[in-house]
Design a protein around this motif. Structure first.
Motif, PDB file in Angstrom:
ATOM      1  N   GLY A 144       0.811  -1.209   0.000  1.00 38.35           N
ATOM      2  CA  GLY A 144       0.000   0.000   0.000  1.00 38.35           C
ATOM      3  C   GLY A 144       0.842   1.256   0.000  1.00 38.35           C
ATOM      4  N   VAL A 145       1.931   1.262   0.745  1.00 37.27           N
ATOM      5  CA  VAL A 145       2.824   2.421   0.757  1.00 37.27           C
ATOM      6  C   VAL A 145       3.424   2.632  -0.625  1.00 37.27           C
ATOM      7  N   ARG A 146       3.841   1.547  -1.246  1.00 31.71           N
ATOM      8  CA  ARG A 146       4.439   1.670  -2.577  1.00 31.71           C
ATOM      9  C   ARG A 146       3.432   2.200  -3.590  1.00 31.71           C
ATOM     10  N   ARG A 147       2.200   1.739  -3.492  1.00 27.80           N
ATOM     11  CA  ARG A 147       1.190   2.163  -4.464  1.00 27.80           C
ATOM     12  C   ARG A 147       0.792   3.616  -4.243  1.00 27.80           C
ATOM     13  N   GLN A 148       0.607   4.004  -2.977  1.00 29.05           N
ATOM     14  CA  GLN A 148       0.081   5.333  -2.700  1.00 29.05           C
ATOM     15  C   GLN A 148       1.144   6.419  -2.773  1.00 29.05           C
ATOM     16  N   VAL A 149       2.351   6.104  -2.370  1.00 30.89           N
ATOM     17  CA  VAL A 149       3.390   7.126  -2.293  1.00 30.89           C
ATOM     18  C   VAL A 149       4.280   7.104  -3.527  1.00 30.89           C
ATOM     19  N   PHE A 150       4.771   5.925  -3.887  1.00 29.69           N
ATOM     20  CA  PHE A 150       5.767   5.860  -4.948  1.00 29.69           C
ATOM     21  C   PHE A 150       5.146   5.913  -6.341  1.00 29.69           C
ATOM     22  N   HIS A 151       4.043   5.207  -6.552  1.00 27.07           N
ATOM     23  CA  HIS A 151       3.431   5.215  -7.875  1.00 27.07           C
ATOM     24  C   HIS A 151       2.592   6.466  -8.111  1.00 27.07           C
ATOM     25  N   GLN A 152       2.077   7.063  -7.029  1.00 26.49           N
ATOM     26  CA  GLN A 152       1.211   8.220  -7.176  1.00 26.49           C
ATOM     27  C   GLN A 152       1.828   9.459  -6.530  1.00 26.49           C
ATOM     28  N   ALA A 153       3.157   9.450  -6.396  1.00 24.42           N
ATOM     29  CA  ALA A 153       3.806  10.544  -5.678  1.00 24.42           C
ATOM     30  C   ALA A 153       3.585  11.885  -6.364  1.00 24.42           C
ATOM     31  N   GLY A 154       3.497  11.899  -7.692  1.00 25.27           N
ATOM     32  CA  GLY A 154       3.295  13.166  -8.388  1.00 25.27           C
ATOM     33  C   GLY A 154       1.971  13.816  -8.067  1.00 25.27           C
ATOM     34  N   ALA A 155       0.973  13.018  -7.662  1.00 24.88           N
ATOM     35  CA  ALA A 155      -0.340  13.570  -7.331  1.00 24.88           C
ATOM     36  C   ALA A 155      -0.447  13.972  -5.869  1.00 24.88           C
ATOM     37  N   VAL A 156       0.577  13.675  -5.085  1.00 22.93           N
ATOM     38  CA  VAL A 156       0.560  14.011  -3.658  1.00 22.93           C
ATOM     39  C   VAL A 156       1.019  15.454  -3.498  1.00 22.93           C
ATOM     40  N   LYS A 157       0.163  16.286  -2.909  1.00 27.02           N
ATOM     41  CA  LYS A 157       0.518  17.694  -2.741  1.00 27.02           C
ATOM     42  C   LYS A 157       1.405  17.912  -1.526  1.00 27.02           C
ATOM     43  N   VAL A 158       1.069  17.265  -0.405  1.00 26.74           N
ATOM     44  CA  VAL A 158       1.864  17.397   0.820  1.00 26.74           C
ATOM     45  C   VAL A 158       2.078  16.002   1.387  1.00 26.74           C
ATOM     46  N   LEU A 159       3.335  15.646   1.626  1.00 27.89           N
ATOM     47  CA  LEU A 159       3.686  14.354   2.213  1.00 27.89           C
ATOM     48  C   LEU A 159       4.372  14.617   3.550  1.00 27.89           C
ATOM     49  N   LEU A 160       3.774  14.110   4.628  1.00 28.23           N
ATOM     50  CA  LEU A 160       4.334  14.277   5.966  1.00 28.23           C
ATOM     51  C   LEU A 160       5.012  12.972   6.378  1.00 28.23           C
ATOM     52  N   VAL A 161       6.287  13.035   6.661  1.00 29.72           N
ATOM     53  CA  VAL A 161       7.073  11.865   7.066  1.00 29.72           C
ATOM     54  C   VAL A 161       7.514  12.087   8.513  1.00 29.72           C
ATOM     55  N   HIS A 162       6.990  11.270   9.408  1.00 28.38           N
ATOM     56  CA  HIS A 162       7.237  11.475  10.838  1.00 28.38           C
ATOM     57  C   HIS A 162       7.985  10.283  11.435  1.00 28.38           C
ATOM     58  N   ARG A 163       9.223  10.504  11.791  1.00 25.44           N
ATOM     59  CA  ARG A 163      10.049   9.530  12.513  1.00 25.44           C
ATOM     60  C   ARG A 163      10.126   8.178  11.809  1.00 25.44           C
ATOM     61  N   VAL A 164      10.114   8.176  10.516  1.00 25.31           N
ATOM     62  CA  VAL A 164      10.379   6.975   9.739  1.00 25.31           C
ATOM     63  C   VAL A 164      11.380   7.340   8.655  1.00 25.31           C
ATOM     64  N   LEU A 185       5.192  18.860  -1.735  1.00 24.91           N
ATOM     65  CA  LEU A 185       5.900  19.360  -0.556  1.00 24.91           C
ATOM     66  C   LEU A 185       6.136  18.186   0.383  1.00 24.91           C
ATOM     67  N   VAL A 186       7.392  17.946   0.706  1.00 24.90           N
ATOM     68  CA  VAL A 186       7.751  16.871   1.625  1.00 24.90           C
ATOM     69  C   VAL A 186       8.180  17.507   2.936  1.00 24.90           C
ATOM     70  N   VAL A 187       7.442  17.212   3.993  1.00 23.77           N
ATOM     71  CA  VAL A 187       7.730  17.738   5.325  1.00 23.77           C
ATOM     72  C   VAL A 187       8.214  16.578   6.190  1.00 23.77           C
ATOM     73  N   GLY A 188       9.399  16.720   6.735  1.00 23.62           N
ATOM     74  CA  GLY A 188       9.963  15.682   7.584  1.00 23.62           C
ATOM     75  C   GLY A 188      10.073  16.153   9.020  1.00 23.62           C
ATOM     76  N   THR A 189       9.630  15.320   9.957  1.00 26.09           N
ATOM     77  CA  THR A 189       9.748  15.636  11.378  1.00 26.09           C
ATOM     78  C   THR A 189      10.440  14.478  12.068  1.00 26.09           C
ATOM     79  N   SER A 190      11.465  14.790  12.814  1.00 24.81           N
ATOM     80  CA  SER A 190      12.197  13.771  13.561  1.00 24.81           C
ATOM     81  C   SER A 190      13.075  14.479  14.580  1.00 24.81           C
ATOM     82  N   ASP A 191      13.622  13.684  15.510  1.00 22.37           N
ATOM     83  CA  ASP A 191      14.527  14.262  16.506  1.00 22.37           C
ATOM     84  C   ASP A 191      15.986  14.058  16.130  1.00 22.37           C
ATOM     85  N   ARG A 192      16.247  13.459  14.950  1.00 25.85           N
ATOM     86  CA  ARG A 192      17.623  13.271  14.497  1.00 25.85           C
ATOM     87  C   ARG A 192      17.620  13.145  12.973  1.00 25.85           C
TER      88      ARG A 192
END
Length: 724
Positions: A144-164, A185-192
């Motif tokens: 599901g991650v591969r289908r929604q993010v990688f195959h359809q990444a161009g249609a994603v307006k904002v991608l939030l990546v949290h601690r992964v 727009l790729v927004v990343g949140t993490s402590d490192r």
């Protein structure tokens, strides 16, 4: 006594504690499971007390012959039959699987076979409880991650990546970095920092766990509640607060974001959990207790046991044996206890502490059997060119008998390994497929000095680690009653330790705890290649008595033995190490001149020498224990049973005019051990737990024939030797 059997092509850390190892080929675990099921439901075996579905299962499995199953599993049928007899005789039992090392194209079928085995044996509802997994925030499978993010990444307006860290953990052939970069727009949140944050358009530094309100539900009935233990060190902000502030600016936000700050949200979630877990409101007394204990706990009943399907789906197809032996080697990727599947920023302690099964730190490696190494003409440290359909990597070889000849093992968290993983998923579950890839291996023509901690992985007749059996549970120990000199007196306390090797799993939590408690410095990869390790405690791993002999994997936590007749003490020219009245081999750091005579005279090699001044760059300086001196260059150091904790307890007892209670002093290693294999106490007190354990017939001392009279007693592992 509970028995443990390990099934797989490679002996992992859990298998190190096993009484039996069924060396099936990679992908043969399913055939072993169906073989066990076939033998148990066979009416000719006369196994009583099975589930009512056993006759229907037998009709389905009868056409599949034991010979076909054995060929598919890659091991003799008698080994499957032996384990099946044991499962029939020892009840209840528990069968677990599959883990990442068996996560191939048939992982769901294997999980189904394991579930059927547990049901047929009556384990479900007794030792295997269903319905206790957390239902909140279920993880999206890899497909599901591969289908929604990688195959359809161009249609994603904002991608939030949290601690992964998908860029640092997923197969390189997936090109996760490029796919994520196609999002608007790729927004990343993490402590490192990590590989994914390096590709984000916007990075929002997150609070550390010790700085924020957090909660987690690892299973139903268990709620872990976290609260800030310190003020933030940097200009960070928790993701919860960011989302609340952004949500407050949205239309009709009040209904969805009614909380002013993370504290109000934590209180609301605490009230929700209290109602769900305990069935009562979160009153002030309960909230205070939950904050002090770190969570809420209850014991919910498991769900009713579902009836298994009466038909096994396409059993003949699932169990069809291969027409011929595989022509190529099998790649066996596996997570390690310290690095897991990799990704994220490296943690110095976890990088420095070597892997137990290979004793390698920092570097990646490729495990192969001695026979495979002989055919390739390589030895440990020689680089191998490892190639799959997905990619190629060059890894140094590590030769070990704990893997099959037709398998190559690679740790998932090591550098370069992700290039070998195919970006495929298991059809039924959608999970990433780790195993089932053919691999070709050739010598790369160069070698390296692997950062190995081990000397010889064999005992060579020295009986450093001893074992017993249930038939002969007592050990014969040497007579050391003859003395030439009067031993030192311990008038009040004689601090000692008992370590039960039958409980130790080799997880190395004690090693990391010792680093944290005693300000042990990290030396780095170059020093590790030179064999320089500053650890005061290590897990020694032995593969048997002699190379080429039977594989008998033994683990031994090794630390300063606090000897009564300590060989290190009389050779120190400046009396930097001496024997205290409480039995400790004390170490006076500001008196040591670094001759290293003590280390040369120590048969256990548990003293370390500071080759350089330790550097603790900010904020790592805040991790230092103020009760322990930071050692400088040229000074010897070692374990002293966390003497700072001993002194603190003695001072408290003296102030309260009472003796030190048994169990009041707990060193860092004993406090952290999840298996409770380490016990500390006063050997002068015959009623103390450590004294009673030291008197057990399984007790022995390391190299006790040297007459050093250690204060540490090891309790031998109980091993039942398998019949040939």
């Amino acid at each position: 006594r509970t028995r443990l059997a390990w099934i797989g092509p490679r002996l992992a850390l859990t298998g190190a504690s096993a009484d039996a190892w069924l060396r099936c080929r990679s992908g043969g675990e399913r055939a072993v499971a169906f073989g066990l099921l076939r033998w148990l439901v066979d009416p000719a075996q006369g196994v009583a007390g099975l589930a009512p579905e056993a006759p229907a299962l037998w009709r389905r499995l009868q056409p599949v012959s034991p010979e076909a199953l054995a060929a598919s599993a890659g091991l003799p049928w008698r080994e499957v039959e032996r384990l099946a007899r044991e499962l029939a005789a020892r009840r209840p039992s528990a069968l677990l699987g599959p883990g990442p090392a068996a996560q191939g194209e048939d992982a769901t079928a294997l999980a189904g076979a394991v579930a059927l085995l547990n049901h047929v044996l009556g384990n479900t509802g007794a030792t295997v409880l269903l319905g206790l997994d957390a239902r909140e925030d279920p993880a999206t499978p890899y497909a599901g991650v591969r289908r929604q993010v990688f195959h359809q990444a161009g249609a994603v307006k904002v991608l939030l990546v949290h601690r992964v860290d998908p860029v640092g953990t997923l197969p390189e052939a997936l090109h996760a970095g490029e796919a994520i970069g196609r999002a608007g727009l790729v927004v990343g949140t993490s402590d490192r920092p990590d590989a994914t944050l390096a590709r984000a358009h916007l990075v929002l530094p997150d609070h550390h766990t010790l700085e924020a309100f957090e909660d987690a539900v690892p299973r139903r009935g268990v709620v872990n509640l976290g609260q800030p233990a310190m003020t933030p060190l940097g200009d960070t902000r928790p993701l919860v607060q960011v989302l609340l502030e952004v949500g407050a600016k949205l239309p009709a936000a009040a209904a969805h974001f009614p909380f002013a700050d993370p504290y109000e949200l934590a209180q609301a979630r605490g009230e929700k959990y209290a109602a769900e877990v305990l069935g009562r409101p979160l009153d002030p007394a309960l909230a205070r207790d939950a904050a002090q204990r770190g969570g809420l706990w209850a014991d919910p009943p498991p769900t009713a046991t579902p009836a298994p399907p009466r038909r096994l789906e396409a059993a003949e197809e699932l169990l069809e044996p291969p027409a011929a032996a595989p022509a190529a080697l099998a790649l066996v990727p596996y997570p390690t206890p310290l690095r897991r599947e990799g990704g994220g920023a490296p943690v110095p302690w976890l990088e420095e502490v070597p892997d137990v099964m290979s004793s390698v730190s920092y570097s990646g490696w490729a495990e192969l059997s001695p026979e495979r190494a002989r055919l390739l003409g390589v030895r440990t440290g020689d680089f191998l060119a490892v190639a799959t359909v997905a990619g190629r990597a060059e890894l140094p070889a590590y030769v070990t008998p704990a893997i099959r000849d037709d398998a190559i093992g690679v740790p998932l968290g090591a550098p370069g390994v992700r290039a070998l993983l195919a970006p495929a998923w298991e059809g039924r579950s959608g999970a990433l497929r780790f195993t089932g890839q053919a691999v070709t291996v050739t010598p790369a023509g160069r070698r390296t000095a692997l950062p190995l901690l081990e000397g010889s992985p064999y005992q060579h007749g020295r009986e450093i680690v001893r074992t017993v059996s249930t038939a002969a549970p007592a050990l014969a120990r040497p007579d050391l009653s003859a003395v030439m000199y009067q031993p030192p007196a311990h008038p009040e306390h004689r601090w000692g330790m008992a370590i039960d090797l039958d409980r130790c799993t080799g997880c190395q939590a004690c090693v990391v705890a010792c680093y944290a408690e005693n300000n042990v410095p990290v030396m780095g990869p170059e020093a590790a290649r030179q064999g320089r390790s500053m650890a005061w405690l290590r897990i020694e791993r032995y593969l048997g008595d002699e190379p080429g002999g039977p594989l008998e994997l033994d683990l031994l936590p090794m630390l300063c033995q606090q000897c009564t007749n300590a060989p290190c003490e009389p050779v120190c020219p400046v009396l930097a190490t001496y024997h205290t009245e409480e039995g400790l081999n004390a170490q006076v750091y500001n008196r040591c001149v670094g001759t290293r005579y003590c280390s040369n005279n120590c048969p256990y090699k548990v003293r370390t020498f500071n080759w350089r001044d330790a550097r603790f760059e900010r904020p790592l300086d805040l991790q230092l224990n103020p009760d322990v001196t930071v050692r400088s260059k040229g000074v010897m150091e070692k374990c002293t049973f966390c003497v700072q904790r001993i002194r603190a307890a003695e001072i408290d007892a003296r102030g309260e005019q009472r003796p030190v209670a048994d169990g009041e002093i707990v060193p860092a290693c004993a406090q952290t051990c999840p298996a409770q294999a380490i016990t500390f106490g006063d050997l002068n007190d015959p009623a103390s737990r450590v004294s009673r354990l030291a008197a057990q017939p399984r007790g022995f001392a390391a190299l006790e024939e040297l007459n050093t009279r250690p204060a540490i007693t090891y309790l031998a592992k109980v091993r039942e030797r398998e019949e040939p």
